[in-house]
Design a protein around this motif. Structure first.
Motif, PDB file in Angstrom:
ATOM      1  N   GLY A  23     -45.200  25.624 -64.340  1.00 10.39           N
ATOM      2  CA  GLY A  23     -46.024  26.108 -65.438  1.00 10.39           C
ATOM      3  C   GLY A  23     -45.965  27.608 -65.625  1.00 10.39           C
ATOM      4  N   LEU A  24     -45.952  28.345 -64.527  1.00 14.11           N
ATOM      5  CA  LEU A  24     -45.995  29.801 -64.633  1.00 14.11           C
ATOM      6  C   LEU A  24     -44.624  30.411 -64.904  1.00 14.11           C
ATOM      7  CD1 LEU A  24     -48.551  30.535 -61.795  1.00 14.11           C
ATOM      8  CD2 LEU A  24     -48.948  30.478 -64.264  1.00 14.11           C
ATOM      9  N   MET A  25     -43.563  29.674 -64.631  1.00 15.27           N
ATOM     10  CA  MET A  25     -42.222  30.201 -64.875  1.00 15.27           C
ATOM     11  C   MET A  25     -41.880  30.209 -66.360  1.00 15.27           C
ATOM     12  SD  MET A  25     -38.738  29.084 -63.033  1.00 15.27           S
ATOM     13  CE  MET A  25     -37.208  29.883 -63.374  1.00 15.27           C
ATOM     14  N   GLY A  26     -42.317  29.224 -67.098  1.00 12.46           N
ATOM     15  CA  GLY A  26     -42.027  29.163 -68.523  1.00 12.46           C
ATOM     16  C   GLY A  26     -40.624  28.655 -68.807  1.00 12.46           C
ATOM     17  N   GLN A  27     -40.393  28.280 -70.044  1.00 13.63           N
ATOM     18  CA  GLN A  27     -39.089  27.751 -70.452  1.00 13.63           C
ATOM     19  C   GLN A  27     -38.046  28.857 -70.415  1.00 13.63           C
ATOM     20  OE1 GLN A  27     -38.438  24.585 -70.856  1.00 13.63           O
ATOM     21  NE2 GLN A  27     -36.306  24.984 -71.293  1.00 13.63           N
ATOM     22  N   GLN A  28     -36.903  28.570 -69.844  1.00 13.01           N
ATOM     23  CA  GLN A  28     -35.855  29.562 -69.628  1.00 13.01           C
ATOM     24  C   GLN A  28     -34.698  29.383 -70.618  1.00 13.01           C
ATOM     25  OE1 GLN A  28     -36.158  32.062 -67.132  1.00 13.01           O
ATOM     26  NE2 GLN A  28     -38.216  31.263 -67.322  1.00 13.01           N
ATOM     27  N   ASN A  29     -34.977  29.468 -71.901  1.00 13.04           N
ATOM     28  CA  ASN A  29     -33.944  29.296 -72.917  1.00 13.04           C
ATOM     29  C   ASN A  29     -33.207  30.602 -73.189  1.00 13.04           C
ATOM     30  OD1 ASN A  29     -34.576  26.623 -73.268  1.00 13.04           O
ATOM     31  ND2 ASN A  29     -35.797  26.938 -75.092  1.00 13.04           N
ATOM     32  N   TYR A  30     -31.979  30.452 -73.658  1.00 10.82           N
ATOM     33  CA  TYR A  30     -31.183  31.587 -74.114  1.00 10.82           C
ATOM     34  C   TYR A  30     -31.880  32.205 -75.319  1.00 10.82           C
ATOM     35  CZ  TYR A  30     -27.175  34.132 -75.983  1.00 10.82           C
ATOM     36  OH  TYR A  30     -26.347  35.106 -76.462  1.00 10.82           O
TER      37      TYR A  30
END
Length: 163
Positions: A23-30
């Motif tokens: 949850g705390l990392m967040g989505q890692q999109n380009y």
């Protein structure tokens, strides 16, 4: 009640860490393209980053509370410190799972090299840590149980008190 409370605290710690990391990392999109034009190894869940952050924050509080209860119990002598050898690997695997899910669901252009590396390198590490935690937990549980029965204290021909 004492054992049930420590089991609940251990479960809160071990299950709260992966959810908090996810949850705390967040989505890692380009960043250069919209999400509809990115390639995914696995499709991410349809949960927005704001909701995921709230869920992750609540899970972090839950994991922190579980850790605090266990540390306090260990200081009072109510928790055998050897159980940290079970909980530690479970927390590490949970952290790997939470971060790993974000890596597997990252939107990229082309191939997701991180997902491949995670599967190739992370899976054996996680499997080894899980096997260690299960083996150590079973060994500690049977060792303590054998000592409580009033028997000879020997489990499988090996004395739990050493030579």
């Amino acid at each position: 009640m004492k054992n049930r409370g420590m089991l609940s605290a251990g479960a809160a710690l071990a299950l709260g860490v992966p959810v908090a990391a996810w949850g705390l990392m967040g989505q890692q999109n380009y960043d250069g393209l919209p999400a509809s034009e990115l390639d995914y190894a696995y499709q991410p869940w349809g949960i927005g980053d704001g909701a995921a952050a709230v869920i992750g924050g609540l899970a972090l509080v839950l994991a922190g509370a579980g850790a605090a209860v266990l540390v306090r119990a260990a200081r009072r002598g109510a928790l055998d410190r050897r159980w940290w050898g079970v909980l530690g690997p479970l927390v590490i695997v949970g952290l790997m799972a939470g971060v790993g899910w974000r890596i597997l669901t990252a939107g990229v252009v082309g191939a997701n090299i991180g997902a491949g590396m995670l599967v190739i390198l992370g899976t054996p590490v996680a499997a080894g840590l899980l096997l260690w935690a299960v083996g150590r937990g079973v060994w500690l549980a049977t060792r303590e149980h054998a000592g409580d029965t009033g028997g000879s204290g020997r489990v499988g021909g090996v004395s739990p008190r050493g030579v």
